[in-house]
Design a protein around this motif. Structure first.
Motif, PDB file in Angstrom:
ATOM      1  N   ARG A  89      10.948   9.943   5.365  1.00 24.00           N
ATOM      2  CA  ARG A  89      11.633   8.711   4.962  1.00 24.00           C
ATOM      3  C   ARG A  89      12.630   8.283   6.040  1.00 24.00           C
ATOM      4  NH1 ARG A  89      13.674  10.338   0.631  1.00 24.00           N
ATOM      5  NH2 ARG A  89      15.849  10.640   1.263  1.00 24.00           N
ATOM      6  N   LEU A  90      13.329   9.278   6.606  1.00 23.96           N
ATOM      7  CA  LEU A  90      14.299   8.988   7.659  1.00 23.96           C
ATOM      8  C   LEU A  90      13.606   8.495   8.928  1.00 23.96           C
ATOM      9  CD1 LEU A  90      17.318   9.151   8.419  1.00 23.96           C
ATOM     10  CD2 LEU A  90      16.875  11.459   9.282  1.00 23.96           C
ATOM     11  N   SER A  91      12.523   9.166   9.332  1.00 22.50           N
ATOM     12  CA  SER A  91      11.826   8.739  10.549  1.00 22.50           C
ATOM     13  C   SER A  91      11.191   7.359  10.364  1.00 22.50           C
ATOM     14  CB  SER A  91      10.759   9.770  10.951  1.00 22.50           C
ATOM     15  OG  SER A  91       9.715   9.835   9.997  1.00 22.50           O
ATOM     16  N   HIS A  92      10.763   7.066   9.133  1.00 28.81           N
ATOM     17  CA  HIS A  92      10.190   5.753   8.826  1.00 28.81           C
ATOM     18  C   HIS A  92      11.252   4.664   8.908  1.00 28.81           C
ATOM     19  CE1 HIS A  92       9.319   2.470   5.969  1.00 28.81           C
ATOM     20  NE2 HIS A  92       8.059   2.612   6.331  1.00 28.81           N
ATOM     21  N   ASP A  93      12.376   4.892   8.208  1.00 33.84           N
ATOM     22  CA  ASP A  93      13.411   3.856   8.098  1.00 33.84           C
ATOM     23  C   ASP A  93      14.224   3.676   9.374  1.00 33.84           C
ATOM     24  OD1 ASP A  93      12.557   3.640   5.496  1.00 33.84           O
ATOM     25  OD2 ASP A  93      14.289   4.677   4.617  1.00 33.84           O
ATOM     26  N   GLU A  94      14.518   4.794  10.057  1.00 33.97           N
ATOM     27  CA  GLU A  94      15.442   4.730  11.189  1.00 33.97           C
ATOM     28  C   GLU A  94      14.763   4.776  12.558  1.00 33.97           C
ATOM     29  OE1 GLU A  94      18.538   4.087  10.678  1.00 33.97           O
ATOM     30  OE2 GLU A  94      18.410   4.279   8.490  1.00 33.97           O
ATOM     31  N   LEU A  95      13.472   5.051  12.572  1.00 33.17           N
ATOM     32  CA  LEU A  95      12.774   5.140  13.857  1.00 33.17           C
ATOM     33  C   LEU A  95      11.592   4.177  13.932  1.00 33.17           C
ATOM     34  CD1 LEU A  95      12.342   6.456  16.616  1.00 33.17           C
ATOM     35  CD2 LEU A  95      11.072   8.291  15.461  1.00 33.17           C
ATOM     36  N   ALA A  96      10.613   4.371  13.066  1.00 33.57           N
ATOM     37  CA  ALA A  96       9.382   3.580  13.160  1.00 33.57           C
ATOM     38  C   ALA A  96       9.618   2.095  12.902  1.00 33.57           C
ATOM     39  CB  ALA A  96       8.339   4.134  12.192  1.00 33.57           C
ATOM     40  N   VAL A  97      10.323   1.768  11.822  1.00 32.75           N
ATOM     41  CA  VAL A  97      10.543   0.357  11.481  1.00 32.75           C
ATOM     42  C   VAL A  97      11.374  -0.361  12.544  1.00 32.75           C
ATOM     43  CG1 VAL A  97      11.627  -1.216   9.824  1.00 32.75           C
ATOM     44  CG2 VAL A  97      10.205   0.672   9.002  1.00 32.75           C
ATOM     45  N   LYS A 113       1.940  -3.224  12.370  1.00 38.75           N
ATOM     46  CA  LYS A 113       2.764  -2.250  11.671  1.00 38.75           C
ATOM     47  C   LYS A 113       1.940  -1.595  10.564  1.00 38.75           C
ATOM     48  CE  LYS A 113       6.617  -5.424  12.412  1.00 38.75           C
ATOM     49  NZ  LYS A 113       7.653  -6.270  11.747  1.00 38.75           N
ATOM     50  N   TYR A 114       1.904  -0.273  10.587  1.00 40.66           N
ATOM     51  CA  TYR A 114       1.189   0.489   9.571  1.00 40.66           C
ATOM     52  C   TYR A 114       2.181   1.441   8.907  1.00 40.66           C
ATOM     53  CZ  TYR A 114      -2.784  -1.457  11.997  1.00 40.66           C
ATOM     54  OH  TYR A 114      -3.674  -2.334  12.567  1.00 40.66           O
ATOM     55  N   PHE A 115       2.716   1.030   7.772  1.00 40.79           N
ATOM     56  CA  PHE A 115       3.723   1.801   7.068  1.00 40.79           C
ATOM     57  C   PHE A 115       3.254   2.113   5.647  1.00 40.79           C
ATOM     58  CE2 PHE A 115       6.741  -0.795   9.875  1.00 40.79           C
ATOM     59  CZ  PHE A 115       6.714   0.162  10.880  1.00 40.79           C
ATOM     60  N   ASN A 116       3.854   3.183   5.097  1.00 38.32           N
ATOM     61  CA  ASN A 116       3.587   3.561   3.701  1.00 38.32           C
ATOM     62  C   ASN A 116       2.094   3.627   3.417  1.00 38.32           C
ATOM     63  OD1 ASN A 116       6.409   3.650   3.109  1.00 38.32           O
ATOM     64  ND2 ASN A 116       6.403   1.416   3.048  1.00 38.32           N
ATOM     65  N   GLY A 117       1.595   2.803   2.494  1.00 36.12           N
ATOM     66  CA  GLY A 117       0.194   2.881   2.088  1.00 36.12           C
ATOM     67  C   GLY A 117      -0.806   2.564   3.183  1.00 36.12           C
ATOM     68  N   ASP A 118      -0.354   1.933   4.265  1.00 41.97           N
ATOM     69  CA  ASP A 118      -1.261   1.611   5.366  1.00 41.97           C
ATOM     70  C   ASP A 118      -1.358   2.737   6.396  1.00 41.97           C
ATOM     71  OD1 ASP A 118      -1.856  -0.953   4.385  1.00 41.97           O
ATOM     72  OD2 ASP A 118      -0.040  -1.781   5.307  1.00 41.97           O
ATOM     73  N   ALA A 119      -0.471   3.726   6.303  1.00 39.56           N
ATOM     74  CA  ALA A 119      -0.435   4.816   7.298  1.00 39.56           C
ATOM     75  C   ALA A 119      -1.351   5.964   6.876  1.00 39.56           C
ATOM     76  CB  ALA A 119       1.001   5.303   7.479  1.00 39.56           C
ATOM     77  N   THR A 120      -2.626   5.667   6.706  1.00 39.72           N
ATOM     78  CA  THR A 120      -3.580   6.648   6.204  1.00 39.72           C
ATOM     79  C   THR A 120      -4.355   7.329   7.326  1.00 39.72           C
ATOM     80  OG1 THR A 120      -5.339   5.000   6.013  1.00 39.72           O
ATOM     81  CG2 THR A 120      -3.887   5.297   4.101  1.00 39.72           C
TER      82      THR A 120
END
Length: 232
Positions: A89-97, A113-120
């Motif tokens: 969650r931290l790497s998603h919110d503070e790095l990837a996004v 951008k491939y986040f959450n449900g798209d990061a399969t």
């Protein structure tokens, strides 16, 4: 280095080039040597199991540098955020996004951008093969197995994708949730792209854990190897 007239202090590229490439497996040329060299120089490494793989790599480098192989200015940011997992969650919110937002502001670049449900796992497979962008960045967990585990050589460092339900739902990690290097090797050819993987255990596995905390120091593996794959 001594034989070539190089010593401690600033690098003199007239004596030894600043950019160095090690060719060989970590048992023949240890990681310790590579990282000591890396203090002063920019050091990379390749290791393949066949001459054909080395040839394919060399041909792709020449093609990319001479302009006969080029991809459009298209980037992809792949950020996993597993349920109940603070690290992703931290790497998603503070790095990837933030990285995706910054990249999208750069002139001439198309950013996906491939986040959450798209990061399969399936989507990552496409991004590493037939639908490859010029630049790919991923942020996720990497699989880690103890010494003696039959899965260690093939699966160590495999990217744990959004398919994993997360810690709240499951503490099991079937391989259907992760993407190992051998899967990539079977799909992809060498291309003029740049991939960056932000993940633990993705680079290599040392035979011994030299900097353990408390009682964690000890043997990690039967032998040195690249995480997720012997070669590459």
């Amino acid at each position: 280095m001594k034989r070539n007239g190089a010593g401690p202090g600033p690098v003199d590229p007239q004596i030894v080039p600043y950019y160095l490439l090690i060719v060989g497996d970590p048992n023949s040329i240890p990681f310790r040597f590579q990282y000591q060299l890396d203090v002063q120089y920019a050091v990379g490494r390749i290791h393949f199991e066949t001459v054909a793989e080395y040839a394919a790599y060399a041909e792709s480098v020449v093609a990319a540098e001479t302009g006969t192989l080029a991809l459009g200015r298209r980037a992809a940011v792949f950020g996993v955020s597993n349920e109940g997992d603070a690290a992703t969650r931290l790497s998603h919110d503070e790095l990837a996004v933030p990285l995706a937002e910054w990249a999208a502001s750069q002139p001439g670049w198309q950013v996906e951008k491939y986040f959450n449900g798209d990061a399969t796992k399936g989507r990552l497979a496409d991004l590493l093969s037939r639908d490859a962008p010029a630049f790919l960045f991923t942020a996720s967990h990497g699989m880690c197995y103890p010494r003696g585990d039959r899965r260690q050589l093939a699966q160590q460092g495999a990217l744990l994708c959004q398919d994993w339900p997360g810690r709240v739902i499951s503490r099991r990690f079937p391989k259907i949730f992760s993407f190992p290097a051998r899967t990539w090797a079977g799909r992809a050819s060498f291309r003029d792209d740049r991939d960056a993987f932000c993940v633990f255990w993705s680079g290599h596995t040392a035979a011994q854990r030299l900097f353990g905390v408390g009682n964690s120091a000890g043997d990690c593996a039967e032998e040195l190897f690249w995480g997720g794959c012997r070669s590459g």
